[in-house]
Scaffold this active site. Structure first.
Site, PDB file in Angstrom:
ATOM      1  N   GLU A  46      22.065  -0.512  11.764  1.00  0.00           N
ATOM      2  CA  GLU A  46      21.210  -0.961  12.876  1.00  0.00           C
ATOM      3  C   GLU A  46      19.744  -0.736  12.503  1.00  0.00           C
ATOM      4  O   GLU A  46      19.424   0.271  11.848  1.00  0.00           O
ATOM      5  CB  GLU A  46      21.509  -0.131  14.124  1.00  0.00           C
ATOM      6  N   ASN A  66      13.303   4.629   4.813  1.00  0.00           N
ATOM      7  CA  ASN A  66      12.436   3.566   5.311  1.00  0.00           C
ATOM      8  C   ASN A  66      11.211   4.188   5.984  1.00  0.00           C
ATOM      9  O   ASN A  66      11.325   5.212   6.645  1.00  0.00           O
ATOM     10  CB  ASN A  66      13.211   2.743   6.354  1.00  0.00           C
ATOM     11  N   HIS A  94       8.386   3.520   8.865  1.00  0.00           N
ATOM     12  CA  HIS A  94       8.163   2.654  10.030  1.00  0.00           C
ATOM     13  C   HIS A  94       6.883   3.098  10.743  1.00  0.00           C
ATOM     14  O   HIS A  94       6.676   4.302  10.956  1.00  0.00           O
ATOM     15  CB  HIS A  94       9.357   2.717  10.988  1.00  0.00           C
ATOM     16  N   THR A 109       0.834  -1.210   0.000  1.00  0.00           N
ATOM     17  CA  THR A 109       0.000   0.000   0.000  1.00  0.00           C
ATOM     18  C   THR A 109       0.870   1.262   0.000  1.00  0.00           C
ATOM     19  O   THR A 109       0.470   2.284  -0.556  1.00  0.00           O
ATOM     20  CB  THR A 109      -0.977   0.041   1.204  1.00  0.00           C
ATOM     21  N   ASN A 110       2.031   1.192   0.604  1.00  0.00           N
ATOM     22  CA  ASN A 110       2.932   2.363   0.556  1.00  0.00           C
ATOM     23  C   ASN A 110       3.495   2.558  -0.852  1.00  0.00           C
ATOM     24  O   ASN A 110       3.642   3.691  -1.309  1.00  0.00           O
ATOM     25  CB  ASN A 110       4.054   2.227   1.585  1.00  0.00           C
ATOM     26  N   LEU A 152      19.430  -5.451   5.415  1.00  0.00           N
ATOM     27  CA  LEU A 152      20.360  -5.133   4.332  1.00  0.00           C
ATOM     28  C   LEU A 152      21.784  -5.155   4.874  1.00  0.00           C
ATOM     29  O   LEU A 152      22.009  -4.879   6.040  1.00  0.00           O
ATOM     30  CB  LEU A 152      20.040  -3.750   3.760  1.00  0.00           C
TER      31      LEU A 152
END
Ligand code: GAR
Length: 212
Positions: A149, A108, A110, A13-14, A94
């Protein structure tokens, strides 16, 4: 033209929100050049194919080492001249090589206000379950640059969403997606495409739009 490579693991959906903003002209000079899935059979890949966007699966499991996986991803992104990588619900880790090659050029989305409800294991519905268990009154979504991280990179944009007394993880997830994620992810891409994001240590400085 900014060529974008979108990496996905779910329903997409994003990804769809990005494609819609390209279609309606909000994301000028941006094109999704390729979509990379972490596994077969996910709906995000179908969305890409429907739009005629080259979509493929590059799975971590198919490679003996993270280094080889990285190399394959880098080669794929270079083939499509990708200048910005967008993790739109991408759930594989990754490697160093890929993250360094695209330093400050991987973003990204979130589904929480980082640094709350993030890190290893916090993906999909989990941040919403944890937010409800904790009893927070506000949650939301975050777009950030990617570092090695989990969920640790400089924050580009955040949008808060109120938690309602009768929320379930599912209703909260839906509202965070509809009212936060689908807005701030395309917005962050727009800022990147206009050259308005500068990383200064932990901070992202957003410059004013240039006069037209
Ligand atoms: C989205 O809610 C995104 O924020 C989340 O996965 C979902 C993907 O949905 N990402 C993470 O949790 C990353 N840690 P979509 O496939 O419909 O875009």
């Amino acid at each position: 033209m900014l060529n974008i490579g979108v990496m996905v693991s779910g329903s997409g959906t994003n990804l769809q929100a990005i494609l819609n903003r390209i279609d309606d002209g909000m994301l000028k000079h941006c094109c999704v050049a390729t979509v990379v899935g972490s596994k077969e059979g996910i709906y995000a890949l179908e969305r890409a194919e429907k739009k005629g966007i080259p979509a493929t699966v590059i799975s971590r499991k198919s490679f003996q080492s993270m280094g080889e996986y990285d190399k394959a991803l880098i080669a794929h992104m270079k083939k499509y001249d990708v200048k910005l990588v967008v993790l739109a619900g991408f759930l594989s880790l990754l490697g160093d090589g890929f993250v360094k090659t695209y330093e400050n050029a991987i973003i990204n989305i979130h589904p929480s206000l980082i640094p709350s409800f993030c890190g290893k294991g916090y993906y999909g519905i989990v941040p919403h379950q944890k937010a409800l268990e904790y009893g927070v009154k506000i949650t939301g979504a975050t777009v950030q640059f990617v570092e090695l991280e989990y969920d640790s990179g400089p924050i580009i944009l955040q949008k808060p969403i109120a938690v309602l007394p009768d929320d379930t993880p599912e209703t909260l997830q839906k509202r965070v997606m509809e009212q936060a994620e689908w807005t701030i992810l395309p917005e962050a891409i727009r800022l990147f495409s206009e050259g308005r994001l500068k990383v200064d240590g932990r901070k992202v400085i957003i410059s004013e739009a240039k006069e037209m």
